[in-house]
Each structure stands twice: as C-alpha cells, then as structure tokens.
Design an enzyme around this catalytic site. Sequence first.
Site, PDB file in Angstrom:
ATOM      1  N   ASP A  27      44.412  33.620  31.632  1.00  0.00           N
ATOM      2  CA  ASP A  27      45.112  34.602  32.451  1.00  0.00           C
ATOM      3  C   ASP A  27      46.321  33.597  32.623  1.00  0.00           C
ATOM      4  O   ASP A  27      46.517  33.634  33.622  1.00  0.00           O
ATOM      5  CB  ASP A  27      44.436  34.465  33.392  1.00  0.00           C
ATOM      6  CG  ASP A  27      43.153  35.238  33.452  1.00  0.00           C
ATOM      7  OD1 ASP A  27      43.014  36.204  32.145  1.00  0.00           O
ATOM      8  OD2 ASP A  27      42.807  35.575  34.232  1.00  0.00           O
ATOM      9  N   LYS A 125      40.101  42.192  31.432  1.00  0.00           N
ATOM     10  CA  LYS A 125      39.052  41.582  32.179  1.00  0.00           C
ATOM     11  C   LYS A 125      38.992  41.684  33.354  1.00  0.00           C
ATOM     12  O   LYS A 125      40.458  41.822  34.471  1.00  0.00           O
ATOM     13  CB  LYS A 125      38.208  40.313  31.934  1.00  0.00           C
ATOM     14  CG  LYS A 125      39.096  39.493  32.410  1.00  0.00           C
ATOM     15  CD  LYS A 125      38.168  37.845  32.508  1.00  0.00           C
ATOM     16  CE  LYS A 125      39.476  36.518  33.096  1.00  0.00           C
ATOM     17  NZ  LYS A 125      40.006  36.773  34.323  1.00  0.00           N
ATOM     18  N   CYS A 170      39.004  30.709  37.094  1.00  0.00           N
ATOM     19  CA  CYS A 170      39.291  31.796  34.902  1.00  0.00           C
ATOM     20  C   CYS A 170      38.363  30.619  34.020  1.00  0.00           C
ATOM     21  O   CYS A 170      37.597  31.190  32.884  1.00  0.00           O
ATOM     22  CB  CYS A 170      39.610  32.802  34.605  1.00  0.00           C
ATOM     23  SG  CYS A 170      38.999  34.128  36.335  1.00  0.00           S
TER      24      CYS A 170
END
Length: 222
Positions: A27, A125, A170
């Site tokens: 990310d 995601k 994450c």
Amino acid sequence: MNGSTTMPQNGDKIDLQSETDVLLIIDVQNDFCPGGALAVPQGDEVVPVINGLSTRFNHVVLTQDWHTPGHQSFASSHDGKDPFQTAHLPYGEQVLWPDHCVQGTPGANFHADLQTDRAQMVIRKGFRPQMDSYSAFYENDHMTATGLTGYLRQRGAKRLFLVGLATDFCVLYSALDARHARFETYVIDDACRAIDLEGSLAQAHAAMEREGVHRITSEALL
Ligand code: VGL
Ligand code: ZN
C-alpha cells in the site's frame, strides 16, 4: 524487539535467494503519504528505501488498497461517526477511516516515485463494499482469501520480506497471515511507517514477536 535469540540481530546480513525470496510492498499509495486522505506520518520516506531494496529481488509483489466509493470502512458511511472511531460490523470491530484509496482516484495511485516496473503481481484489496481488507492474504473476516497464498505457493516462494504502509495495520496483518501460511516472514522496519493509533504500533510489534515474524532493517539486505 528485544531479547529473542531466534531473531536475526541487527547487523546480521541475509543472503537473498533469487528464486524463493519475495518482496511484498504494501500500500505505498498517495493517500497514505503526506498530503493524502489517510496520511501516515513520514509515509513517503519509505519510497527511496523500497526502491533500493526492490532491485535486489527477482520477485516483487505489490498490494493496492482499492475501495469502492461509500465503503463500509469509511466513517462517512456511518451516521454520527468520526474517523478513527470504531463500529461493529458483521465480521467484527472495524476502525472507521477517512475516505481513502477510492478506486480510480489519484489518492489510490502508487506514490509517483515508487518503482513498480519490476512488480510481477498487484493484489488489490478492500474492493468489497461491505468489508475491509488489511491483509494481503485475507479480508477482515479472516476467511475471504485474496488468492495470494496460492500464487506464492505455486511460484515456490519460501521467504517473504514485507515493506510499506502502514506498519500497524496492513503490514501487520499481512505479516501475521504470512506466518499462518507458514512462510518465513521478515518485516523491514526502516521501509515501513505506522499510523500509531493509541499504542497500535507497540501492539503490532508485540504481535509480530509472538508469531515469529522477524524484524530487520534494510541494511541486512544491502
Ligand atoms: C490501511 C487503514 C485503512 C493500511 C488501509 O494500508 O495500513 N490502513 N486502509
Ligand atoms: Zn483502506
């Protein structure tokens, strides 16, 4: 990290295995960098570190947080809730975030300086409107798979090296799921930055230690 003798110590070098080691970049997107909707303090500082690391790996996988507009993880989708409060969703307690990483928006793009050319796979995601997904492996119900485990197994991956944003969400959940899938798992501390909500970074480090996630610095690989 302190004390555990099974952990590699800072200063130890790690020999990379070109066919079985994978760099998993979590990310590194505009909304998690300064100026973004859910900015992680100093989030952009990971970019040069990750670029330096990624040339050393033959196998590079990226994740990209990729939410629908009006996603259930957004505070704006819950009447009377502010960002960073929590809500009970069918799959459990969920932190509510500012709107971020909405599909197709500039905030969802990878940081412009992140080298992505050598990435072989991008896992998106959090695209189910009703469910968040912190981990690269499972959504937040801990049951709905992204398919990454199968991909990595079929590719022959053994060790995963995790970098990116945010350490305590994450990156953490990806590292824990990587361990549950029995990959040897390394988090590269100086290539990650944390949101750190009410002690979440310290809790993340404790959880990593408990589950046998190795914590190293990029020096060990350079
Ligand atoms: C993340 C909160 C919400 C992350 C993603 O990438 O750590 N955190 N969505
Ligand atoms: Zn998100």
